[in-house]
Each structure stands twice: as C-alpha cells, then as structure tokens.
Scaffold this motif. Structure first.
Motif, PDB file in Angstrom:
ATOM      1  N   THR A  83       0.857  -1.188   0.278  1.00  0.00           N
ATOM      2  CA  THR A  83       0.260  -0.017   0.122  1.00  0.00           C
ATOM      3  C   THR A  83       0.742   1.240  -0.167  1.00  0.00           C
ATOM      4  OG1 THR A  83      -1.903  -1.098   1.085  1.00  0.00           O
ATOM      5  CG2 THR A  83      -1.711   1.191   1.096  1.00  0.00           C
ATOM      6  N   LEU A  84       1.776   1.453   0.771  1.00  0.00           N
ATOM      7  CA  LEU A  84       2.833   2.519   0.752  1.00  0.00           C
ATOM      8  C   LEU A  84       3.382   2.635  -0.559  1.00  0.00           C
ATOM      9  CD1 LEU A  84       4.310   1.852   4.144  1.00  0.00           C
ATOM     10  CD2 LEU A  84       2.471   3.497   3.708  1.00  0.00           C
ATOM     11  N   VAL A  85       3.950   1.685  -1.178  1.00  0.00           N
ATOM     12  CA  VAL A  85       4.766   1.706  -2.465  1.00  0.00           C
ATOM     13  C   VAL A  85       3.612   2.088  -3.394  1.00  0.00           C
ATOM     14  CG1 VAL A  85       5.628   0.261  -4.096  1.00  0.00           C
ATOM     15  CG2 VAL A  85       6.450  -0.256  -1.862  1.00  0.00           C
ATOM     16  N   LEU A  86       2.220   1.527  -3.262  1.00  0.00           N
ATOM     17  CA  LEU A  86       1.299   2.213  -4.316  1.00  0.00           C
ATOM     18  C   LEU A  86       1.052   3.822  -4.089  1.00  0.00           C
ATOM     19  CD1 LEU A  86      -0.761   1.399  -6.308  1.00  0.00           C
ATOM     20  CD2 LEU A  86      -2.475   1.048  -4.618  1.00  0.00           C
ATOM     21  N   ILE A  87       0.890   3.991  -2.919  1.00  0.00           N
ATOM     22  CA  ILE A  87       0.645   5.494  -2.669  1.00  0.00           C
ATOM     23  C   ILE A  87       1.720   6.515  -3.292  1.00  0.00           C
ATOM     24  CG2 ILE A  87       0.399   7.496  -1.045  1.00  0.00           C
ATOM     25  CD1 ILE A  87      -1.043   5.144   0.636  1.00  0.00           C
ATOM     26  N   GLY A  88       3.092   5.841  -2.872  1.00  0.00           N
ATOM     27  CA  GLY A  88       4.349   6.684  -3.235  1.00  0.00           C
ATOM     28  C   GLY A  88       4.470   6.794  -4.953  1.00  0.00           C
ATOM     29  N   ALA A  89       4.197   5.523  -5.536  1.00  0.00           N
ATOM     30  CA  ALA A  89       4.286   5.461  -6.943  1.00  0.00           C
ATOM     31  C   ALA A  89       2.944   6.243  -7.593  1.00  0.00           C
ATOM     32  CB  ALA A  89       4.129   3.987  -7.466  1.00  0.00           C
ATOM     33  N   ALA A  90       2.122   6.422  -7.014  1.00  0.00           N
ATOM     34  CA  ALA A  90       0.880   7.173  -7.601  1.00  0.00           C
ATOM     35  C   ALA A  90       1.335   8.580  -7.630  1.00  0.00           C
ATOM     36  CB  ALA A  90      -0.302   6.751  -6.862  1.00  0.00           C
ATOM     37  N   ALA A  91       1.556   9.233  -6.187  1.00  0.00           N
ATOM     38  CA  ALA A  91       2.059  10.500  -6.249  1.00  0.00           C
ATOM     39  C   ALA A  91       3.143  10.797  -7.145  1.00  0.00           C
ATOM     40  CB  ALA A  91       2.704  10.737  -4.729  1.00  0.00           C
ATOM     41  N   TRP A  92       4.243  10.018  -7.520  1.00  0.00           N
ATOM     42  CA  TRP A  92       5.294  10.162  -8.511  1.00  0.00           C
ATOM     43  C   TRP A  92       4.651  10.288  -9.770  1.00  0.00           C
ATOM     44  CZ3 TRP A  92       9.848   6.140  -9.400  1.00  0.00           C
ATOM     45  CH2 TRP A  92      10.760   6.970 -10.381  1.00  0.00           C
ATOM     46  N   LEU A  93       3.621   9.476 -10.061  1.00  0.00           N
ATOM     47  CA  LEU A  93       3.079   9.523 -11.461  1.00  0.00           C
ATOM     48  C   LEU A  93       2.450  10.806 -11.604  1.00  0.00           C
ATOM     49  CD1 LEU A  93       2.398   7.927 -14.011  1.00  0.00           C
ATOM     50  CD2 LEU A  93       0.584   6.817 -12.864  1.00  0.00           C
ATOM     51  N   VAL A  94       1.602  11.461 -10.639  1.00  0.00           N
ATOM     52  CA  VAL A  94       0.716  12.404 -10.803  1.00  0.00           C
ATOM     53  C   VAL A  94       1.657  13.727 -11.034  1.00  0.00           C
ATOM     54  CG1 VAL A  94      -0.598  14.202  -9.533  1.00  0.00           C
ATOM     55  CG2 VAL A  94      -1.091  11.844  -9.183  1.00  0.00           C
ATOM     56  N   ILE A  95       2.680  13.653 -10.114  1.00  0.00           N
ATOM     57  CA  ILE A  95       3.847  14.826 -10.367  1.00  0.00           C
ATOM     58  C   ILE A  95       4.212  14.842 -11.828  1.00  0.00           C
ATOM     59  CG2 ILE A  95       6.108  15.613  -9.808  1.00  0.00           C
ATOM     60  CD1 ILE A  95       5.353  14.899  -6.989  1.00  0.00           C
ATOM     61  N   ARG A  96       4.849  13.747 -12.232  1.00  0.00           N
ATOM     62  CA  ARG A  96       5.178  13.513 -14.038  1.00  0.00           C
ATOM     63  C   ARG A  96       4.237  14.020 -14.843  1.00  0.00           C
ATOM     64  NH1 ARG A  96       9.717  10.449 -14.778  1.00  0.00           N
ATOM     65  NH2 ARG A  96      11.454  11.144 -13.109  1.00  0.00           N
ATOM     66  N   MET A 145       0.056   8.132   3.659  1.00  0.00           N
ATOM     67  CA  MET A 145       0.851   6.531   3.989  1.00  0.00           C
ATOM     68  C   MET A 145       0.814   6.614   5.590  1.00  0.00           C
ATOM     69  SD  MET A 145       4.534   7.136   1.874  1.00  0.00           S
ATOM     70  CE  MET A 145       4.492   6.819   0.052  1.00  0.00           C
ATOM     71  N   LEU A 146       0.674   7.833   6.344  1.00  0.00           N
ATOM     72  CA  LEU A 146       0.747   7.871   7.707  1.00  0.00           C
ATOM     73  C   LEU A 146      -0.785   7.264   8.272  1.00  0.00           C
ATOM     74  CD1 LEU A 146       2.479  11.139   8.719  1.00  0.00           C
ATOM     75  CD2 LEU A 146       3.222   8.960   8.974  1.00  0.00           C
ATOM     76  N   LEU A 147      -1.516   7.688   7.516  1.00  0.00           N
ATOM     77  CA  LEU A 147      -2.898   7.290   7.872  1.00  0.00           C
ATOM     78  C   LEU A 147      -3.401   5.659   7.794  1.00  0.00           C
ATOM     79  CD1 LEU A 147      -5.199  10.252   6.411  1.00  0.00           C
ATOM     80  CD2 LEU A 147      -4.501   9.809   8.743  1.00  0.00           C
ATOM     81  N   THR A 148      -2.692   4.920   6.903  1.00  0.00           N
ATOM     82  CA  THR A 148      -2.532   3.454   6.824  1.00  0.00           C
ATOM     83  C   THR A 148      -2.100   2.810   8.039  1.00  0.00           C
ATOM     84  OG1 THR A 148      -0.208   3.493   6.091  1.00  0.00           O
ATOM     85  CG2 THR A 148      -1.856   3.613   4.412  1.00  0.00           C
ATOM     86  N   PHE A 149      -1.672   3.422   8.959  1.00  0.00           N
ATOM     87  CA  PHE A 149      -1.263   2.800  10.327  1.00  0.00           C
ATOM     88  C   PHE A 149      -2.295   3.156  11.317  1.00  0.00           C
ATOM     89  CE2 PHE A 149       2.838   3.643   8.309  1.00  0.00           C
ATOM     90  CZ  PHE A 149       3.489   2.622   8.221  1.00  0.00           C
ATOM     91  N   PRO A 150      -2.830   2.149  11.940  1.00  0.00           N
ATOM     92  CA  PRO A 150      -3.838   2.349  13.002  1.00  0.00           C
ATOM     93  C   PRO A 150      -3.609   3.235  14.295  1.00  0.00           C
ATOM     94  CG  PRO A 150      -3.603  -0.113  12.530  1.00  0.00           C
ATOM     95  CD  PRO A 150      -2.407   0.588  11.865  1.00  0.00           C
TER      96      PRO A 150
END
Length: 371
Positions: A83-96, A145-150
């Motif tokens: 999930t963290l990788v997905l969020i980070g990659a999605a943010a990277w893709l949006v910036i590109r 990413m932080l909100l994924t942690f309970p």
C-alpha cells in the motif's frame, strides 16, 4: 507443490502483466508522438513509465497477494508495504503527468509569442507552479501513508484538537520561511523578476539563473552563483536591466587633457561603432561633461540590444579610443604639468608683487656673516 506454484504464478504473472501493459502503453505514446510532432506532450508522458509500472505492479500484487498464500505470518506487513509503495508511486506518477502538461503549455506559449520578457515571465511562473504542485502532492501522499497505520488514525483526534496551538507555534518558528514562501509567489505572479533577467544586487551584476519558493540564484559574469532569499527582492531595491525591454544605453568616460580633439573623437567614435557588431545602431553621442584644473571629462554614449552587448560595446570603444589617442594625439592623454609658473604682471612700484620679488631676491643672496 501447490504451495510453490501458486506464489510463483501470482507474482510472476503480475510482473509479466505489468511489463506487457507498460510496453504497450509506451508503444502507444510513441506512435502518438510521431503523429503529433507539434506538441511534446506524448514524449513527456513517456517519462512517467517507471512510476506507471510501479503503480500497476503494486496494485496487482495488492489485489492478488491473498491468493498467493506466501508469508502468511507477515500478511499484514506485506500488504501495508504494498500500500505504501502504491501511494508513493501514484504521487510520483501524478507529478510526472502534471509536469508534462505544464511543460507542454509553456512550450506552446513560447512558440506563439516572440516577446522574450513575457516568455521569461511565464517560464518563472511555470517553474514555481510545478514546485508548489510537487510540494502539495508530496504532503498529501505522506499524510495518506501515515493514515495507513492504525496508531496514527487513533491519534488523529488529539492531533486535530492541538492543531491550532501547533499552527501558531509553527508559524512563529517558521516566520522567515513563510515570508520567503509568500515572497516567491509574489515574484512569480507579480512579474518583479524573471528567469533570464539581468539584475544588479549588492553591487553584483548577473543573470537570474533559478527561482524557487524560498531562494533565488544569480549567475554573475565570472560564472559565480549568488544565492539570495527571495524576500530580499520584495523588501529591498535592486536594478532589473531587463524590465520593460532589453535595450540598453552604456556610458564610457575618458579623462583627457584640455587640448584633446573633441570633434575628431566624435568622428572616430562613429567609425568605431560602425565596425562593432554588438552596436545596434540606435544612437551614439560624445560630449564634455566636466572639467578640472588638470583634465576634462569626456562622456561617450552608446546603445546595444541587451546587457551582454552593451558591455562588449563599452569595452571596445574604450580600448580603441585610447589606442587611437595614444597613436594620433598623444598630447590629449592626461599628463603631469611640470612647466614653470608664469608670474603675474607687476601691480605697481609699491605693490605686493614687487615687494614679494624683493624678498625673494634677498633670500637668494649669499650670506657673508654668521648673524
């Protein structure tokens, strides 16, 4: 056997499917770029193929990881990592993607407008807009990413309750940073200074090389880089030689003897400028602007299309004029006057002049006694 084949099929199939989709998308973008060479959008979108494939791979693994039955004891940890990788990659893709769209818009604007000042202004705004977009997307992705942690979700209520106090404390602590941030936005949209402008700050002459939300870099003529906070340009005066047009007028001063041939210098100045490629042909002038007991000041005015050419014209005129004076009119160059002083005419038999001369002759006579 099934415990081994199932993870291999799921993970391997996910990787292969990701590579195939990424390759097919890249082929489509390449064909679109060939069909529409007038816009760089499709070629710029190809730069996002790496985050695009990461998003695909993380999403597919996240959805099919439960079927693989691999590392059952660490299922929660592996799922959260994906999930963290997905969020980070999605943010990277949006910036590109945002960068490609903004860069394409700037390229079209630069091609449609031939005013260099307006193009530099838009370039400055585009660069700062991209930095703001990257910062906003980065902050949102980190928060997601932080909100994924309970534990972070449980602490959300207390953090929200203390947000007002923390905001006040952060504002006081980061007062200078916030000032630079708002100054950067003011420079970007207030058209005060742009990338490529020729400026003079603190006695240093140079070209604006980079503008961010917090600092500005000036490249001097000797290739040095001066980094200054952007708040400097909103709080202190500075010279912007590119403001309102790049054409400039330069001044060359000469300190010469009073017998210098001024009319001949005007003619030679015109000849020098006609042979100088950096002169734009708009105007020139030469006049005596000041006089001292030993020299007179001669000022030559020249014009050029920008700051770089005006520097070339000034040094060329100065060098050639001094060389011409030294070869053709050496008497016009400054010199130390060592001639004897001419005494004023006699003011009268009983005047001060005769008295002074008599005293001078008395001192010149040799002394014969000790007294």
């Amino acid at each position: 056997m099934e415990n081994v084949l199932r993870p291999v099929i799921v993970v391997g199939g996910t990787v292969v499917l990701t590579l195939l989709i990424g390759w097919a998308t890249d082929v489509l973008l390449r064909k679109a770029n060939c069909r529409h060479p007038e816009t760089p959008l499709w070629d710029l979108l190809r730069r996002g193929r790496v985050p695009y494939q990461l998003v695909l791979c993380a999403a597919l693994l996240r959805g099919s990881y439960a079927q693989a039955k691999l590392l059952e004891a660490h299922r929660v940890g592996v799922g959260r990592t994906l999930t963290l990788v997905l969020i980070g990659a999605a943010a990277w893709l949006v910036i590109r993607i945002a960068s490609a769209v903004v860069e394409t818009s700037y390229t079209r604007y630069a091609r449609a407008h031939h005013d260099a000042a307006r193009v530099r202004r838009v370039r400055t705004q585009v660069s700062l807009i991209m930095r703001v977009v990257a910062a906003v997307v980065g902050v949102v992705s980190v928060a997601a990413m932080l909100l994924t942690f309970p534990a972070m979700r449980a602490a959300g209520a207390s953090l929200l309750a203390s947000a007002g106090i923390l905001g006040i404390v952060a504002g006081v602590a980061a007062q200078s940073t916030l000032a630079n941030l708002f100054a950067g936005l003011q420079i970007a949209f207030g058209d005060m200074v742009r990338i490529g402008d020729t400026v003079v700050v603190d006695g240093e002459w140079g070209t604006v090389d980079e503008i961010t939300l917090t600092f500005l870099t000036v490249r001097t003529w000797d290739e040095r880089r001066i980094t200054m906070p952007v708040s400097y340009f909103t709080s202190k005066p500075f010279e912007n030689w590119s403001r309102g047009g790049s054409q400039m007028t330069g001044i060359v001063y000469f300190h010469l003897d009073h017998s210098a041939p001024v009319e001949a210098m005007r003619t030679r100045l015109r000849d020098f400028l006609r042979e100088c490629p950096a002169w734009d042909g708009r105007d020139y002038a030469l006049a005596v602007t000041d006089s001292t007991p030993n020299t007179m000041q001669v000022r030559a005015l020249v014009t050029a299309k920008d700051a770089s050419d005006i520097w070339t014209v000034r040094v060329t005129v100065r060098e050639q004029m001094i060389r011409w004076l030294a070869e053709e009119h050496p008497y016009a160059l400054p010199r130390v006057n060592t001639a004897e002083a001419v005494l004023p005419p006699a003011a009268g038999r009983n005047g001060h002049t005769e008295t002074g001369a008599a005293v001078h002759r008395a001192f010149e006579q040799p002394r014969t006694g000790r007294g």
